[in-house]
Motif scaffolding. Sequence first.
Motif, short mmCIF file in Angstrom:
data_model
loop_
_atom_site.label_atom_id
_atom_site.label_comp_id
_atom_site.label_asym_id
_atom_site.label_seq_id
_atom_site.Cartn_x
_atom_site.Cartn_y
_atom_site.Cartn_z
N GLU A 105 0.84 -1.20 0.00
CA GLU A 105 0.00 0.00 0.00
C GLU A 105 0.87 1.24 0.00
OE1 GLU A 105 -2.90 1.99 3.17
OE2 GLU A 105 -3.53 -0.01 2.53
N VAL A 106 0.47 2.22 -0.79
CA VAL A 106 1.21 3.47 -0.93
C VAL A 106 0.74 4.43 0.16
CG1 VAL A 106 1.70 5.39 -2.48
CG2 VAL A 106 1.31 3.12 -3.43
N TYR A 107 1.71 5.09 0.86
CA TYR A 107 1.35 6.06 1.89
C TYR A 107 0.75 7.30 1.25
CZ TYR A 107 1.71 9.94 5.08
OH TYR A 107 1.41 11.05 5.82
N MET A 108 -0.36 7.80 1.82
CA MET A 108 -0.98 9.01 1.30
C MET A 108 -1.61 9.83 2.42
SD MET A 108 -3.00 7.64 -2.04
CE MET A 108 -3.32 5.98 -1.50
N ASN A 109 -1.34 11.14 2.41
CA ASN A 109 -2.06 12.01 3.32
C ASN A 109 -3.19 12.69 2.51
OD1 ASN A 109 -1.02 14.30 1.98
ND2 ASN A 109 0.74 14.40 3.37
N LYS A 110 -3.99 13.48 3.18
CA LYS A 110 -5.15 14.10 2.51
C LYS A 110 -4.75 14.99 1.33
CE LYS A 110 -8.23 14.00 6.48
NZ LYS A 110 -8.87 14.78 7.54
N ALA A 111 -3.64 15.70 1.48
CA ALA A 111 -3.18 16.58 0.42
C ALA A 111 -2.79 15.78 -0.83
CB ALA A 111 -2.01 17.42 0.89
N MET A 112 -2.14 14.65 -0.63
CA MET A 112 -1.72 13.79 -1.75
C MET A 112 -2.95 13.24 -2.48
SD MET A 112 1.26 11.54 -0.08
CE MET A 112 2.87 12.16 0.29
N ILE A 113 -3.92 12.81 -1.70
CA ILE A 113 -5.15 12.26 -2.28
C ILE A 113 -5.86 13.33 -3.11
CG2 ILE A 113 -7.46 11.37 -1.72
CD1 ILE A 113 -6.10 10.01 0.75
N VAL A 157 -0.76 9.79 -10.52
CA VAL A 157 -1.78 9.22 -11.42
C VAL A 157 -1.54 7.76 -11.79
CG1 VAL A 157 -2.49 11.45 -12.34
CG2 VAL A 157 -0.76 10.14 -13.54
N LYS A 158 -0.33 7.27 -11.57
CA LYS A 158 -0.05 5.89 -11.92
C LYS A 158 -0.08 4.96 -10.71
CE LYS A 158 1.36 5.62 -16.31
NZ LYS A 158 0.87 4.64 -17.23
N GLU A 159 0.22 5.46 -9.53
CA GLU A 159 0.25 4.61 -8.34
C GLU A 159 -0.86 4.97 -7.35
OE1 GLU A 159 4.13 4.36 -6.53
OE2 GLU A 159 5.09 4.34 -8.48
N ARG A 160 -0.87 6.22 -6.91
CA ARG A 160 -1.83 6.62 -5.88
C ARG A 160 -3.27 6.56 -6.37
NH1 ARG A 160 2.44 10.95 -4.50
NH2 ARG A 160 3.49 9.92 -2.76
N LEU A 161 -3.49 7.02 -7.59
CA LEU A 161 -4.86 7.07 -8.12
C LEU A 161 -5.49 5.68 -8.20
CD1 LEU A 161 -6.98 9.07 -9.18
CD2 LEU A 161 -6.10 8.64 -11.47
N LEU A 162 -4.68 4.68 -8.49
CA LEU A 162 -5.19 3.31 -8.58
C LEU A 162 -5.86 2.89 -7.27
CD1 LEU A 162 -5.50 0.71 -10.21
CD2 LEU A 162 -3.21 0.07 -9.48
#
Length: 89
Positions: free
Chosen positions: A1-9, A44-49
């Motif tokens: 799983e890729v780490y994401m905070n609200k701003a990244m999302i 767009v290639k990792e997080r968006l998935l």
Amino acid sequence: EVYMNKAMIARAETLADYIIHTKSTIRETAKVYHISKSTVHKDVKERLLEINPEKYCQVEEIFKKHLEIRHIKGGESTKRKYSKLKEKV
């Protein structure tokens, strides 16, 4: 799983919406948002998935089309370059 905070999302969603709406490339999108191509690519290639698989598929379709015409655009660019050089001579 890729780490994401609200701003990244939020950024990944925004970039995807922009690409879907304008059909722009990673490079063009990076320029508009003043971020690196690497950041756009990762978003767009990792997080968006993980965030929104449906949008991911739409973005992928656009990028597939870009790949299909890349060699044509490259040829046109080279042609323009050498035409300008001839004009100067």
